[in-house]
Design a protein around this motif. Structure first.
Motif, PDB file in Angstrom:
ATOM      1  N   ASP A 138      26.995  88.138 101.592  1.00 36.32           N
ATOM      2  CA  ASP A 138      26.792  88.558 100.144  1.00 36.32           C
ATOM      3  C   ASP A 138      27.876  89.582  99.983  1.00 36.32           C
ATOM      4  N   ASP A 139      27.859  90.582 100.939  1.00 35.73           N
ATOM      5  CA  ASP A 139      28.870  91.901 100.652  1.00 35.73           C
ATOM      6  C   ASP A 139      30.275  91.412 100.967  1.00 35.73           C
ATOM      7  N   TYR A 140      30.621  90.394 101.732  1.00 38.17           N
ATOM      8  CA  TYR A 140      31.840  90.021 101.879  1.00 38.17           C
ATOM      9  C   TYR A 140      32.469  89.113 100.810  1.00 38.17           C
ATOM     10  N   TYR A 141      31.556  88.464 100.149  1.00 40.48           N
ATOM     11  CA  TYR A 141      31.876  87.760  99.028  1.00 40.48           C
ATOM     12  C   TYR A 141      31.919  88.677  97.712  1.00 40.48           C
ATOM     13  N   ALA A 142      31.178  89.640  97.548  1.00 39.85           N
ATOM     14  CA  ALA A 142      31.286  90.487  96.426  1.00 39.85           C
ATOM     15  C   ALA A 142      32.664  91.259  96.517  1.00 39.85           C
TER      16      ALA A 142
END
Length: 176
Positions: free
Chosen positions: A102-106
């Motif tokens: 989730d944080d990678y894509y954000a």
């Protein structure tokens, strides 16, 4: 065995690395993710996501494909022999989005994220199965997004890059 693949897709990278670790040959069909062919949408509705493995039946989703390949081709094992450690490796894969995805894509979208914190606390080095599940995103964070990796993660990645399967994926990413 056939694989519907996309070089830029880290989910596909999980499967490519797993296949290489198992020493399995596959007939790969590369697709353009910006213009998914209708046959892919028909093969894996509704979004035509990759990867898709055909081993006499159609199997989408990298997490499921990795588990299938581990069961179908148990040697060399990617999961540890101890049942508790096997369960822990599967749990790390199951919690991928919370732990990193989730944080990678954000970060990639420019949205609020804690990618640095997620990388700092990332559980790695416990099993090759879980490491294979995470390494495509770590490679892409470093090589495509310019993220400076925490020393512990950089050291872990350097060890993994000694494996031909992971070194090949680094080459794929650098060619994108």
């Amino acid at each position: 065995m056939k694989l519907v693949d996309a070089a830029r897709c880290p989910y596909c990278a999980r499967v490519r690395i797993t296949l290489a670790e198992k020493g399995l040959d596959v007939d790969a069909t590369e697709v353009d993710l910006t213009s998914r062919p209708q046959w892919l949408l028909d093969l894996n509705p509704p979004k035509g996501r990759v990867p898709v493995l055909d081993d006499g039946f159609t199997l989408p989703e990298s997490e499921v494909i990795m588990a299938y390949l581990e069961e179908r081709h148990p040697e060399p094992a990617l999961l540890p022999p101890d049942p508790v450690e096997r369960a822990r490796a599967r749990l790390l894969l199951h919690r991928f989005d919370d732990n990193l995805g989730d944080d990678y894509y954000a970060f990639r979208r420019g949205d609020d994220n804690d990618l640095a914190g997620k990388l700092e606390s990332l559980e790695v080095g416990q099993s090759l199965f879980a490491d294979v599940a995470y390494v495509p995103w770590v490679i892409r964070a470093r090589d495509m997004l310019g993220v400076e990796l925490p020393a512990r993660i950089a050291d872990w990645l350097a060890l993994l890059e000694q494996r031909p399967s992971v070194a090949a994926e680094v080459g794929v990413v650098r060619s994108l």
